[in-house]
Each structure stands twice: as structure tokens, then as C-alpha cells.
Design a protein around this motif. Structure first.
Motif, short mmCIF file in Angstrom:
data_model
loop_
_atom_site.label_atom_id
_atom_site.label_comp_id
_atom_site.label_asym_id
_atom_site.label_seq_id
_atom_site.Cartn_x
_atom_site.Cartn_y
_atom_site.Cartn_z
N LYS A 123 -3.52 35.54 -79.88
CA LYS A 123 -2.61 34.65 -79.15
C LYS A 123 -2.97 34.63 -77.68
N GLY A 124 -2.40 33.67 -76.97
CA GLY A 124 -2.72 33.52 -75.56
C GLY A 124 -1.98 34.53 -74.70
N GLY A 125 -2.45 34.70 -73.48
CA GLY A 125 -1.74 35.52 -72.52
C GLY A 125 -1.96 37.01 -72.64
N VAL A 126 -2.88 37.43 -73.50
CA VAL A 126 -3.12 38.87 -73.66
C VAL A 126 -4.20 39.38 -72.72
N GLY A 127 -4.79 38.47 -71.95
CA GLY A 127 -5.84 38.89 -71.02
C GLY A 127 -7.23 38.64 -71.56
N LYS A 128 -7.36 37.69 -72.46
CA LYS A 128 -8.65 37.38 -73.06
C LYS A 128 -9.66 36.95 -72.00
N SER A 129 -9.26 36.04 -71.13
CA SER A 129 -10.21 35.53 -70.14
C SER A 129 -10.56 36.59 -69.11
N GLU A 282 -8.09 47.17 -76.06
CA GLU A 282 -6.65 47.18 -75.82
C GLU A 282 -6.42 46.88 -74.34
N ASN A 283 -5.87 45.70 -74.08
CA ASN A 283 -5.61 45.31 -72.70
C ASN A 283 -4.14 45.56 -72.37
N MET A 284 -3.85 45.80 -71.12
CA MET A 284 -2.49 46.16 -70.67
C MET A 284 -2.02 47.34 -71.50
N SER A 285 -2.96 48.28 -71.64
CA SER A 285 -2.78 49.40 -72.54
C SER A 285 -1.70 50.37 -72.05
N GLU A 318 -9.69 50.97 -73.45
CA GLU A 318 -8.33 50.63 -73.00
C GLU A 318 -8.38 50.20 -71.55
N VAL A 319 -7.78 49.06 -71.26
CA VAL A 319 -7.69 48.58 -69.88
C VAL A 319 -6.23 48.67 -69.46
N PRO A 320 -5.93 49.36 -68.35
CA PRO A 320 -4.53 49.48 -67.95
C PRO A 320 -3.97 48.17 -67.45
N LEU A 321 -2.66 48.07 -67.49
CA LEU A 321 -1.96 46.98 -66.80
C LEU A 321 -1.88 47.40 -65.34
N HIS A 322 -2.55 46.67 -64.50
CA HIS A 322 -2.57 47.09 -63.09
C HIS A 322 -2.55 45.87 -62.18
N MET A 323 -1.73 45.96 -61.14
CA MET A 323 -1.56 44.82 -60.23
C MET A 323 -2.89 44.38 -59.63
N THR A 324 -3.76 45.33 -59.33
CA THR A 324 -5.05 44.95 -58.74
C THR A 324 -5.83 44.04 -59.68
N ILE A 325 -5.80 44.36 -60.98
CA ILE A 325 -6.54 43.54 -61.94
C ILE A 325 -5.99 42.13 -61.91
N ARG A 326 -4.65 42.03 -61.92
CA ARG A 326 -4.05 40.70 -61.91
C ARG A 326 -4.38 39.95 -60.63
N LYS A 328 -6.65 40.37 -58.29
CA LYS A 328 -8.07 40.08 -58.09
C LYS A 328 -8.51 38.97 -59.04
N SER A 329 -8.07 39.11 -60.28
CA SER A 329 -8.45 38.16 -61.32
C SER A 329 -7.97 36.76 -60.94
N ASP A 330 -6.72 36.66 -60.60
CA ASP A 330 -6.14 35.35 -60.32
C ASP A 330 -6.65 34.77 -59.00
N ALA A 331 -7.24 35.61 -58.15
CA ALA A 331 -7.79 35.11 -56.89
C ALA A 331 -9.28 34.78 -57.02
N1 LIG Z 1 -5.14 44.55 -67.41
C1 LIG Z 1 -4.40 43.68 -66.71
N2 LIG Z 1 -3.57 44.10 -65.73
C2 LIG Z 1 -2.80 43.23 -65.02
N3 LIG Z 1 -2.79 41.91 -65.24
C3 LIG Z 1 -3.61 41.43 -66.21
C4 LIG Z 1 -4.46 42.28 -66.98
N4 LIG Z 1 -5.18 41.51 -67.85
C5 LIG Z 1 -4.77 40.24 -67.61
N5 LIG Z 1 -3.83 40.18 -66.64
C6 LIG Z 1 -3.14 39.00 -66.12
O1 LIG Z 1 -2.42 38.42 -67.19
C7 LIG Z 1 -2.47 37.00 -67.11
C8 LIG Z 1 -3.08 36.45 -68.41
O2 LIG Z 1 -4.43 36.88 -68.47
P1 LIG Z 1 -5.59 35.92 -69.01
O3 LIG Z 1 -6.85 36.68 -68.93
O4 LIG Z 1 -5.53 34.61 -68.35
O5 LIG Z 1 -5.12 35.83 -70.53
P2 LIG Z 1 -5.54 34.84 -71.71
O6 LIG Z 1 -6.91 34.36 -71.41
O7 LIG Z 1 -5.46 35.71 -72.92
O8 LIG Z 1 -4.52 33.77 -71.74
C9 LIG Z 1 -3.27 36.67 -65.88
O9 LIG Z 1 -2.38 36.45 -64.80
C10 LIG Z 1 -4.08 37.93 -65.62
O10 LIG Z 1 -4.41 38.13 -64.27
#
Ligand SMILES: Nc1ncnc2c1ncn2[C@@H]1O[C@H](COP(=O)(O)OP(=O)(O)O)[C@@H](O)[C@H]1O
Ligand SMILES: [Mg+2]
Length: 375
Positions: A123-129, A282-285, A318-326, A328-331
Motif C-alpha cells: 500500500k501507499g505511504g509506507v515509505g516506498k519511494s 521494515e520502514n518506520m521500524s 530496519e529503518v527507523p522513523l526519524h524526523m531527519t529522514i522525513r 531531508k527526503s521531502d526537501a
Molecule cells: N523512515 C522514515 N522516517 C520518517 N519519515 C519517513 C520515513 N520513510 C518515509 N517517511 C516519510 O513518509 C512519507 C511517505 O513516504 P514515501 O516514501 O513518499 O512513501 P510511499 O512512496 O510509500 O508513498 C514521506 O513524507 C516521507 O518523507
């Protein structure tokens, strides 16, 4: 800017193999014309595909000749004859020749690309991208020439995750030059469609667009190409898994039970089409408090590891749920590229190393273990 009507008018001059003007053949999908970019598909009987290939080319040329058109992509899609099964029944093996059968054209591989791997989720939103990007960067940091293809038509995210605003250039009028970022060769369906383009990218058109992104993009020589797949395990995803010559698939899941059920479906889907599952991430482990570094297992950490064990597929990390990942990723500043010495980058590199080992190790290419999965 060219309008849909102008596009259709230009296609009047393109005849079908029988000589009928293309718009009158009933084979055209909806035409998307937005911001100088034009897309549509031609759907024909599988037996007639060869005869139609030149029609597809001519249609593309006709549209490209319109003033204001910068990109024209016409997808030719084979429709199964009525009565043919639309998907293999659950738990059945693939039909004989399913990989490299009538659709074998798409399974020839991409010239110069050693291995194509899918990153998928139930499903979507699990951090696939996020995982796909950092995995690709991890593979690159191991010295592999790496590309990444964003095939997530529901939510293309590479333009954002890699902060790419430019559009790919055309090479010699027919092939697209991918974008380079952080050492990766990048192509996204998001480069070609605007965020507010209506979601008509469904079914056959999507599949054919994927084939074109594999074949009409100048990927060059790559050791590995990571494909960010659309989430889910429906017919569209199954067909995509069959269309791309995949060496293996990485499944991303969060630890919750519901996500794991979806992940199980994903594993089952790839096994059905004989694509080896390289493993589960395992993401947001677990949650790492950014202030105090305290770790807490808010989602019931470890679920994906157990599930992988139960299903007999490798567990990749296992990848932790961490604000930096979010953040950095979204930026557009993925951690593996921008904080290579950090803890997160280390985790992703370890996952990448396991993926690489799976690709060349004894597990790779081995027939999938015969496990019946209740999807
Ligand atoms: N390990 C993580 N820790 C914190 N935030 C994360 C993590 N993995 C993904 N995210 C955040 O969760 C949201 C969804 O991630 P995304 O990779 O776009 O998921 P998907 O491709 O499965 O829809 C994004 O805002 C992303 O930055
Ligand atoms: Mg995504």
C-alpha cells in the motif's frame, strides 16, 4: 499550446493499417494535452501489434510536428483477445511462457542495464519511494552504476525526493535523456505529467508508458536500475511486474499487522510471476527521539522480520522513523547522499549491500520456494 482538438485533427492524416484515419478507428485512449506535452495510447489486438507499430511512430511524429508541442508520447498497447484470462488465478504458477512469451518483447531486457529491481509495497505511504531513493544511493555508494525509474503513476515522487525541476531533453527527436542527480541516472513519469494532470493513467496506457520509459530513454550502461513501483497488488501492478524484466523485488513494509498483510500480497504477487523476492525492508521500524536518542517501538517493531522469516524470504533491514529522514527526503536531500556519515546512511548502505549480495548470491535466480501464501 496544442489543444486536444488540434492533436486529434493532426491524427486525421495518420491512417491505420487498413487505411482508416486514426481518430476513427476506435483505438485511441483519451488524449492528454497539457503544457506542450501530449500523451495517449492506441489499443489494438495483440495479433496486430506489429502492423501498428509504424502507425504509432507516425502518430507521434504528427503530434510532435504541431507548434508548441515539446513532448509527444504515444503508447501502443496490446489487448488480449476476448475470452483470454486477464490474470493468472491465485496461487497458480505463471502461464507457460508468461515471462518472455507473447509479451516477450518487453522482457528482452534493457540494453546496457545489468539488473532491474523493483521496490514495491502493498500500500501507499509506507515509505516506498524514500526507500527506493536511498537504496539506489546506497547501491551507488558501493560502486555500482545505478539508475532509478519512477514508475509510480499514482504518486510519482522522484522529482520531489531528488529536487529535480528540469525536464528531460529529447535526443535526436526520439529518445529521452535521463536526468543525473547525486550520481544516479533518473527518469520519472512525473517529469512528463503535471501534478494536476487528471489520473487517467490507468490500465493499458500505463503499462505501455512504462515500457517506453524503459526502452526510449537513453539509460546508458547501468549495473542496476531501481524501479519505484506503484503501490498495491492489483492487476495493474501484476501486469507491470510481468512487463519489466525484473531480476528481483524488494518489498517495503511498516511493522503494523495491516501493512504486513499487504506486504504478504506483494510477495505473493512477485512469486506468481516468478520474480525472486530479494527481501523485505521494515520502514518506520522504531522511533528514535531526535532530542534524547531514546528508542521506542511505537508500531510494534519486528513484525516485518517475523513475516519475512515465516514466508522464507530474506530480511534486509530496519529503518527507523526519524524526523531527519522525513525532512531531508521531502526537501530533495536524501540522507544517503547528504549525510553519508550518519547513522541512517549506514543503515541504507547495509540494506543496499544485502540487496547486491542477493542479486549475485546463491539465492538470486533460484526458483522461489514453494510456499502457499494466503493472500
Ligand atoms: N523512515 C522514515 N522516517 C520518517 N519519515 C519517513 C520515513 N520513510 C518515509 N517517511 C516519510 O513518509 C512519507 C511517505 O513516504 P514515501 O516514501 O513518499 O512513501 P510511499 O512512496 O510509500 O508513498 C514521506 O513524507 C516521507 O518523507
Ligand atoms: Mg511514493
Amino acid at each position: 499550446m496544442a489543444t486536444k482538438e488540434q492533436v486529434l485533427a493532426s491524427l486525421e492524416a495518420v491512417p491505420s493499417p487498413e487505411g482508416t484515419p486514426l481518430p476513427k478507428t476506435g483505438t485511441l485512449s483519451e488524449v492528454v494535452a497539457s503544457d506542450g506535452k501530449v500523451f495517449f495510447s492506441i489499443t489494438v489486438d495483440a495479433a496486430e501489434v506489429k502492423a501498428w507499430e509504424s502507425v504509432r511512430k507516425r502518430a507521434e511524429e504528427a503530434v510532435r510536428a504541431l507548434p508548441g508541442v515539446t513532448t509527444a508520447m504515444v503508447a501502443l498497447t496490446a489487448e488480449r483477445k476476448a475470452g483470454a484470462a486477464s490474470a493468472p488465478p491465485p496461487h497458480a504458477g505463471p502461464p507457460p511462457g508468461a515471462r518472455g512469451g507473447p509479451r516477450g518483447e518487453a522482457m528482452q531486457g534493457v540494453p546496457g542495464v545489468e539488473a532491474i529491481i523493483a521496490v514495491a509495497s502493498g500500500k501507499g505511504g509506507v515509505g516506498k519511494s524514500t526507500t527506493a531513493v536511498n537504496l539506489a544511493l546506497g547501491l551507488a555508494s558501493l560502486g555500482l552504476k545505478t539508475g532509478i525509474l519512477d514508475a509510480d503513476i499514482y504518486g510519482p515522487s522522484l522529482p520531489k525526493l531528488l529536487a529535480i525541476r528540469e525536464k528531460p531533453q529529447m535526443l535526436g527527436g526520439t529518445r529521452l535523456k535521463p536526468i543525473s542527480r547525486y550520481g544516479l541516472t533518473v527518469m520519472s513519469i512525473g517529469f512528463l505529467i503535471d501534478e494536476d494532470t487528471p489520473m487517467i493513467w490507468r490500465g493499458p496506457m500505463v503499462i505501455s508508458a512504462l515500457t517506453q520509459m524503459l526502452r526510449e530513454v537513453e539509460w546508458g550502461a547501468l549495473d542496476v536500475m531501481v524501479v519505484d513501483m506503484p503501490p498495491g497488488t492489483g492487476d495493474a501492478q501484476l501486469t507491470m511486474a510481468q512487463q519489466v524484466p525484473l531480476k528481483g523485488a524488494v518489498i517495503v513494509s511498516t511493522p503494523q499487522d495491516l501493512a504486513l498483510i499487504d506486504a504478504r500480497r506483494g510477495i505473493s504477487m512477485f512469486k506468481r510471476v516468478n520474480v525472486p523476492v530479494l527481501g523485505v525492508v521494515e520502514n518506520m521500524s522504531y522511533f528514535l527521539c531526535p532530542e534524547c536518542g531514546t528508542r521506542s517501538d511505537i508500531f510494534g517493531h519486528g513484525g516485518a522480520r517475523h513475516e519475512a522469516q515465516r514466508l522464507g524470504v530474506p530480511f534486509l533491514g530496519e529503518v527507523p522513523l526519524h524526523m531527519t529522514i522525513r525532512e531531508k527526503s521531502d526537501a530533495g536531500l536524501p540522507v544517503v547522499a547528504t549525510e553519508p556519515d550518519g547513522e541512517h546512511a549506514r543503515i541504507y548502505r547495509e540494506i543496499a549491500a544485502r540487496v547486491r549480495d542477493q542479486l549475485k548470491g546463491p539465492g538470486a535466480g533460484r526458483a522461489a520456494p514453494k510456499i502457499v501464501i494466503e493472500a
